[in-house]
Design an enzyme around this catalytic site. Structure first.
Site, PDB file in Angstrom:
ATOM      1  N   ASP A  38     -13.806 -22.662  99.791  1.00 42.31           N
ATOM      2  CA  ASP A  38     -12.353 -22.482  99.721  1.00 42.31           C
ATOM      3  C   ASP A  38     -11.954 -21.055  99.343  1.00 42.31           C
ATOM      4  O   ASP A  38     -10.814 -20.816  98.942  1.00 42.31           O
ATOM      5  CB  ASP A  38     -11.743 -23.501  98.745  1.00 42.31           C
ATOM      6  CG  ASP A  38     -12.331 -23.369  97.349  1.00 42.31           C
ATOM      7  OD1 ASP A  38     -13.298 -22.588  97.189  1.00 42.31           O
ATOM      8  OD2 ASP A  38     -11.829 -24.032  96.434  1.00 42.31           O
ATOM      9  N   HIS A 247     -24.108   0.661 114.457  1.00 40.97           N
ATOM     10  CA  HIS A 247     -23.217  -0.154 113.614  1.00 40.97           C
ATOM     11  C   HIS A 247     -23.932  -0.633 112.354  1.00 40.97           C
ATOM     12  O   HIS A 247     -23.721  -1.755 111.890  1.00 40.97           O
ATOM     13  CB  HIS A 247     -22.660  -1.339 114.407  1.00 40.97           C
ATOM     14  CG  HIS A 247     -21.634  -0.925 115.410  1.00 40.97           C
ATOM     15  ND1 HIS A 247     -21.133  -1.763 116.380  1.00 40.97           N
ATOM     16  CD2 HIS A 247     -21.003   0.258 115.604  1.00 40.97           C
ATOM     17  CE1 HIS A 247     -20.258  -1.111 117.127  1.00 40.97           C
ATOM     18  NE2 HIS A 247     -20.165   0.115 116.677  1.00 40.97           N
ATOM     19  N   ASP A 264     -19.877   6.768 107.929  1.00 43.53           N
ATOM     20  CA  ASP A 264     -18.720   6.546 108.811  1.00 43.53           C
ATOM     21  C   ASP A 264     -17.818   5.585 108.039  1.00 43.53           C
ATOM     22  O   ASP A 264     -18.103   4.395 107.942  1.00 43.53           O
ATOM     23  CB  ASP A 264     -19.177   5.940 110.144  1.00 43.53           C
ATOM     24  CG  ASP A 264     -18.023   5.754 111.129  1.00 43.53           C
ATOM     25  OD1 ASP A 264     -16.849   5.821 110.710  1.00 43.53           O
ATOM     26  OD2 ASP A 264     -18.303   5.531 112.332  1.00 43.53           O
ATOM     27  N   ASP A 275     -10.557   7.249 110.201  1.00 44.15           N
ATOM     28  CA  ASP A 275     -11.897   6.996 110.738  1.00 44.15           C
ATOM     29  C   ASP A 275     -12.656   8.317 110.732  1.00 44.15           C
ATOM     30  O   ASP A 275     -12.454   9.153 111.611  1.00 44.15           O
ATOM     31  CB  ASP A 275     -11.743   6.427 112.164  1.00 44.15           C
ATOM     32  CG  ASP A 275     -13.067   6.015 112.780  1.00 44.15           C
ATOM     33  OD1 ASP A 275     -14.094   6.033 112.089  1.00 44.15           O
ATOM     34  OD2 ASP A 275     -13.055   5.667 113.977  1.00 44.15           O
ATOM     35  N   HIS A 358     -22.751   6.623 123.118  1.00 43.14           N
ATOM     36  CA  HIS A 358     -21.395   6.074 122.951  1.00 43.14           C
ATOM     37  C   HIS A 358     -20.358   7.084 123.417  1.00 43.14           C
ATOM     38  O   HIS A 358     -20.674   8.230 123.730  1.00 43.14           O
ATOM     39  CB  HIS A 358     -21.166   5.628 121.498  1.00 43.14           C
ATOM     40  CG  HIS A 358     -21.288   6.716 120.460  1.00 43.14           C
ATOM     41  ND1 HIS A 358     -20.321   7.684 120.271  1.00 43.14           N
ATOM     42  CD2 HIS A 358     -22.264   6.984 119.550  1.00 43.14           C
ATOM     43  CE1 HIS A 358     -20.697   8.468 119.282  1.00 43.14           C
ATOM     44  NE2 HIS A 358     -21.868   8.083 118.835  1.00 43.14           N
ATOM     45  N   HIS A 362     -11.520   7.325 120.603  1.00 44.69           N
ATOM     46  CA  HIS A 362     -10.683   6.152 120.885  1.00 44.69           C
ATOM     47  C   HIS A 362      -9.331   6.387 120.231  1.00 44.69           C
ATOM     48  O   HIS A 362      -9.187   7.240 119.359  1.00 44.69           O
ATOM     49  CB  HIS A 362     -11.359   4.882 120.342  1.00 44.69           C
ATOM     50  CG  HIS A 362     -11.825   4.987 118.908  1.00 44.69           C
ATOM     51  ND1 HIS A 362     -10.995   4.793 117.846  1.00 44.69           N
ATOM     52  CD2 HIS A 362     -13.040   5.318 118.382  1.00 44.69           C
ATOM     53  CE1 HIS A 362     -11.676   4.958 116.717  1.00 44.69           C
ATOM     54  NE2 HIS A 362     -12.920   5.293 117.014  1.00 44.69           N
ATOM     55  N   HIS A 369      -9.752   0.832 116.283  1.00 45.89           N
ATOM     56  CA  HIS A 369      -9.778   1.005 117.742  1.00 45.89           C
ATOM     57  C   HIS A 369      -8.405   0.529 118.188  1.00 45.89           C
ATOM     58  O   HIS A 369      -8.189  -0.656 118.445  1.00 45.89           O
ATOM     59  CB  HIS A 369     -10.909   0.193 118.378  1.00 45.89           C
ATOM     60  CG  HIS A 369     -12.269   0.644 117.915  1.00 45.89           C
ATOM     61  ND1 HIS A 369     -13.381  -0.148 117.954  1.00 45.89           N
ATOM     62  CD2 HIS A 369     -12.679   1.832 117.391  1.00 45.89           C
ATOM     63  CE1 HIS A 369     -14.421   0.526 117.477  1.00 45.89           C
ATOM     64  NE2 HIS A 369     -14.016   1.735 117.128  1.00 45.89           N
ATOM     65  N   GLU A 409     -15.696  12.134 118.126  1.00 49.82           N
ATOM     66  CA  GLU A 409     -16.862  11.708 117.363  1.00 49.82           C
ATOM     67  C   GLU A 409     -18.186  11.801 118.119  1.00 49.82           C
ATOM     68  O   GLU A 409     -18.848  10.788 118.351  1.00 49.82           O
ATOM     69  CB  GLU A 409     -16.660  10.285 116.854  1.00 49.82           C
ATOM     70  CG  GLU A 409     -16.205   9.269 117.903  1.00 49.82           C
ATOM     71  CD  GLU A 409     -16.027   7.873 117.285  1.00 49.82           C
ATOM     72  OE1 GLU A 409     -17.002   7.331 116.754  1.00 49.82           O
ATOM     73  OE2 GLU A 409     -14.901   7.336 117.356  1.00 49.82           O
ATOM     74  N   TYR A 413     -28.733  10.843 118.254  1.00 45.39           N
ATOM     75  CA  TYR A 413     -29.532   9.835 117.545  1.00 45.39           C
ATOM     76  C   TYR A 413     -30.930   9.857 118.145  1.00 45.39           C
ATOM     77  O   TYR A 413     -31.092   9.517 119.319  1.00 45.39           O
ATOM     78  CB  TYR A 413     -28.897   8.453 117.704  1.00 45.39           C
ATOM     79  CG  TYR A 413     -27.401   8.489 117.432  1.00 45.39           C
ATOM     80  CD1 TYR A 413     -26.901   8.357 116.143  1.00 45.39           C
ATOM     81  CD2 TYR A 413     -26.490   8.729 118.472  1.00 45.39           C
ATOM     82  CE1 TYR A 413     -25.537   8.439 115.890  1.00 45.39           C
ATOM     83  CE2 TYR A 413     -25.129   8.814 118.234  1.00 45.39           C
ATOM     84  CZ  TYR A 413     -24.659   8.671 116.943  1.00 45.39           C
ATOM     85  OH  TYR A 413     -23.298   8.764 116.713  1.00 45.39           O
ATOM     86  N   ARG A 430     -23.663  12.129 113.337  1.00 47.18           N
ATOM     87  CA  ARG A 430     -22.356  12.012 113.998  1.00 47.18           C
ATOM     88  C   ARG A 430     -21.351  12.775 113.153  1.00 47.18           C
ATOM     89  O   ARG A 430     -21.463  12.808 111.924  1.00 47.18           O
ATOM     90  CB  ARG A 430     -21.942  10.541 114.149  1.00 47.18           C
ATOM     91  CG  ARG A 430     -20.581  10.348 114.801  1.00 47.18           C
ATOM     92  CD  ARG A 430     -20.312   8.915 115.312  1.00 47.18           C
ATOM     93  NE  ARG A 430     -20.283   7.911 114.261  1.00 47.18           N
ATOM     94  CZ  ARG A 430     -21.251   7.060 113.989  1.00 47.18           C
ATOM     95  NH1 ARG A 430     -22.374   7.081 114.701  1.00 47.18           N
ATOM     96  NH2 ARG A 430     -21.141   6.178 113.022  1.00 47.18           N
ATOM     97  N   GLU A 432     -17.135  12.990 112.960  1.00 45.76           N
ATOM     98  CA  GLU A 432     -15.935  12.335 113.499  1.00 45.76           C
ATOM     99  C   GLU A 432     -14.694  12.773 112.728  1.00 45.76           C
ATOM    100  O   GLU A 432     -14.661  12.713 111.499  1.00 45.76           O
ATOM    101  CB  GLU A 432     -16.084  10.810 113.389  1.00 45.76           C
ATOM    102  CG  GLU A 432     -14.844  10.055 113.842  1.00 45.76           C
ATOM    103  CD  GLU A 432     -15.060   8.541 113.924  1.00 45.76           C
ATOM    104  OE1 GLU A 432     -15.951   8.021 113.229  1.00 45.76           O
ATOM    105  OE2 GLU A 432     -14.330   7.895 114.690  1.00 45.76           O
TER     106      GLU A 432
HETATM  107  N1  GLY Z   1     -15.815   3.556 112.745  1.00 47.46           N
HETATM  108  C1  GLY Z   1     -15.716   3.010 114.030  1.00 47.46           C
HETATM  109  C2  GLY Z   1     -15.739   4.037 115.057  1.00 47.46           C
HETATM  110  O1  GLY Z   1     -16.060   5.175 114.770  1.00 47.46           O
HETATM  111  O2  GLY Z   1     -15.411   3.808 116.177  1.00 47.46           O
HETATM  112 MN    MN Z   2     -14.273   6.090 115.586  1.00 50.84          MN
HETATM  113 MN    MN Z   3     -16.016   5.931 112.779  1.00 51.81          MN
END
Ligand code: GLY
Ligand code: MN
Ligand code: MN
Length: 462
Positions: A38, A247, A264, A275, A358, A362, A369, A409, A413, A430, A432
Site C-alpha cells: 500500500d 541507462h 547524468d 538534463d 545514440h 532531444h 524527453h 549530448e 563508449y 558523455r 550533455e
Molecule cells: N537523461 C536522459 C537523457 O539524457 O536522455
Molecule cells: Mn538527454
Molecule cells: Mn541525460
C-alpha cells in the site's frame, strides 16, 4: 505561474481545436501508482494536464470545448480524508482558483461526459496516456449512441490531442524558460558539488574509493537543498566501465582514483526538467587516454552547439557531432583507416556506432524527453540514411525556432574488442548540456559546472 497563464493556454488550445475542425478535448491527470503493497510512488501530475491547469491534485481531469468553455473535474473536499492526505481544492473553489468556467466532482465524470460529447464533431484525447481513458471514452460514446432516439449525436471521429498540444509545448514562453534556467543552475550546482566531493575524498584517502551511491547522495542533497522537487529522471552515476552502460542506474559500485565518473542527472523544478551529463576523473586528473577521448567528445559538443540556431534543423547537431567523433575515432585508432576507410566512409557505413550509438539530443521541457514532433511534416519525404546502415523514407528533421529547448549530448563508449587499442578500454564519456534556441543562436542554461577538461581539473583542485 498564475491562473492567467493557464487560462491563456486553454484559449490557445481552443483556437487550435477550432482551426482543426472543432470538437471537445479531454485531458486527465496522471494516476497514482502503487510502489509495493500500500505504499505509493511520490505523486507526479501529468505534464499535459498541468500545462493546461496548473493543478497538481490527483484524480482530476479537464474538458475543454472548442468554443473555449472549460470544465474541471476534481476530488471533493473531505474533512476526514484531508486529515490523512492534506488539503483538497474542491469543485466549489476551483473556478475562482484556476480560472475554469465550471468544476464538478470527479466521480461525476462518467455521468456528465455523454451529455458533454453530445453534438460534438470530434473527441480529442491524448492517445496512449496511462489511466484507461480510452476505454472510458469508448463507453461514453456508446452511451451517446444509445440515446440517439432521444436526439443525441455523438462525435464521428476521435483524434489525438497531442497533434495540437505538442506544438504548443514545444515553444517555451519566457516564464517557462526562466524556470528551466533555474532548474539548469541547480543541476549544474549539483554536478559541481559531486566533482568536488570526489576530489576531497581522494585527497583524504588517495588509495581509497567512493561508492556510486555516495555521489548520488550529493546530487540529491543539492537538488532538494535548492528547492527542486525531485530528480527529473533516474540519476545515472557510473563508475569506470559502468559508464558504457547507457541507462546504468546509480548503484553501489566503487569508483577508483584512476577511473572516470559519468553522471547524468538533472532536477525537476516546478514541473520542468533539466538534463546534464558530466564525466570527470575521480581524483581530479585525467590520464592521457582519458583526456584524448574527453577532448574529442568536448569538440563534438562544441560542433553541436555551433549547429544549434534558428533555421538549422534539429538533426544538424547530431550530424555535426558525429563528424567530429568519427574523425576522433580514426585519429585515435579506435577505428582503423585500413579497415574503415575515410571519414565519409565511416559515416556512410555507420561504423562509428560501435562507440557512439545514440542520438545527440532531444526536446527538453516538462518531460525530460519532451513533447514535440521531430520531423518537418509539412516538407516532402525523401529517401535518406536511417543512421543504422539502411535507408528510410521520411521528411527532414524540423527547423529550430526561438523558444525551443534541446539537449546536446555526444559521447564515446569503448567496450573491449579486438582491434580496439587497450588503453581506451572501458572508458565511457558523455557531455550533455541544455540549450534554449534564441534569436541569435542558442543559450546554454546548464553551464554552471565546468565542461572543458582544464576547467574540470582546476575546479576539482580548488
Ligand atoms: N537523461 C536522459 C537523457 O539524457 O536522455
Ligand atoms: Mn538527454
Ligand atoms: Mn541525460
Amino acid at each position: 505561474m498564475n491562473s492567467d497563464t493557464y487560462r491563456e493556454r486553454r484559449a490557445q488550445l481552443a483556437q487550435a481545436l477550432r482551426q482543426a475542425g472543432g470538437g471537445i478535448a479531454i485531458v486527465m491527470t496522471a494516476p497514482e501508482f502503487l510502489r509495493n503493497r500500500d505504499s505509493e510512488h511520490p505523486y507526479r501530475h501529468d505534464s499535459y494536464f498541468h500545462y493546461l491547469t496548473g493543478f497538481d491534485e490527483p484524480h482530476s481531469g479537464l474538458v475543454l470545448r472548442a468554443d473555449g468553455h472549460s470544465v474541471l473535474f476534481c476530488r471533493t473536499q473531505d474533512a476526514a480524508q484531508e486529515i490523512w492526505t492534506g488539503h483538497r481544492l474542491g469543485p466549489e473553489a476551483a473556478p475562482q482558483a484556476l480560472g475554469v468556467d465550471e468544476a464538478h466532482p470527479i466521480d461525476q465524470l462518467d455521468g456528465r461526459l455523454p451529455e458533454m460529447l453530445n453534438h460534438q464533431s470530434t473527441v480529442w484525447t491524448l492517445f496512449g496516456a496511462p489511466g484507461g481513458l480510452e476505454q472510458r471514452v469508448s463507453g461514453w460514446l456508446g452511451t451517446v449512441r444509445d440515446r440517439s432516439h432521444l436526439g443525441s449525436i455523438g462525435p464521428g471521429s476521435h483524434r489525438d490531442l497531442a497533434l495540437l498540444l505538442d506544438e504548443m509545448r514545444l515553444i517555451k514562453s519566457p516564464q517557462e524558460i526562466a524556470t528551466m534556467r533555474r532548474a539548469g543552475a541547480i543541476s549544474a550546482g549539483a554536478h559541481a558539488r559531486a566533482m568536488r566531493f570526489c576530489a576531497q575524498r581522494f585527497r583524504a584517502e588517495p588509495g581509497g574509493s567512493v561508492r556510486e551511491y555516495e555521489i548520488e547522495a550529493e546530487l540529491l542533497h543539492e537538488f532538494r537543498r535548492r528547492g527542486a522537487q525531485s530528480p527529473a529522471y533516474t540519476s545515472i552515476v557510473a563508475a569506470g566501465a559502468n559508464a558504457c552502460v547507457l541507462h546504468y542506474a546509480a548503484s553501489d559500485a566503487p569508483l577508483k582514483a584512476d577511473e572516470l565518473c559519468l553522471i547524468d542527472a538533472g532536477c525537476e523544478l516546478d514541473g520542468y526538467a533539466s538534463d546534464i551529463t558530466r564525466t570527470f576523473p575521480a581524483s581530479g586528473r585525467f590520464s592521457a587516454a582519458q583526456r584524448e577521448l574527453y577532448d574529442i567528445v568536448h569538440a563534438a559538443q562544441e560542433a553541436a552547439v555551433a549547429a544549434t540556431h534558428p533555421g538549422a534543423r534539429q538533426r544538424d547537431a547530431h550530424h555535426a557531432a558525429v563528424r567530429v567523433l568519427a574523425q576522433g575515432m580514426l585519429d585515435t585508432g579506435l577505428l582503423s583507416r585500413d579497415q574503415h576507410g575515410s571519414l565519409d566512409d565511416v559515416i556512410a557505413s555507420t561504423a562509428y556506432r560501435q562507440f557512439y550509438m545514440h542520438g545527440t539530443g532531444h526536446w527538453l521541457g516538462r518531460d525530460v524527453h519532451d513533447a514535440g514532433e521531430y520531423l518537418a511534416l509539412d516538407e516532402p519525404a525523401f529517401e535518406q540514411p536511417d543512421g543504422l546502415g539502411g535507408k528510410v523514407v521520411k521528411p527532414p528533421s524540423r527547423r529550430l525556432q526561438p523558444g525551443m529547448v534541446v539537449t546536446l549530448e555526444p559521447g564515446l563508449y569503448v567496450r573491449p574488442a579486438e582491434g580496439v587499442p587497450e588503453r581506451y578500454w572501458h572508458i565511457g564519456i558523455r557531455i550533455e548540456d541544455d540549450a534554449v534556441i534564441t534569436e541569435q543562436g542558442c543559450e546554454l542554461i546548464s553551464r554552471g559546472v565546468p565542461v572543458h577538461a582544464d576547467e574540470i581539473e582546476a575546479w576539482m583542485k580548488a
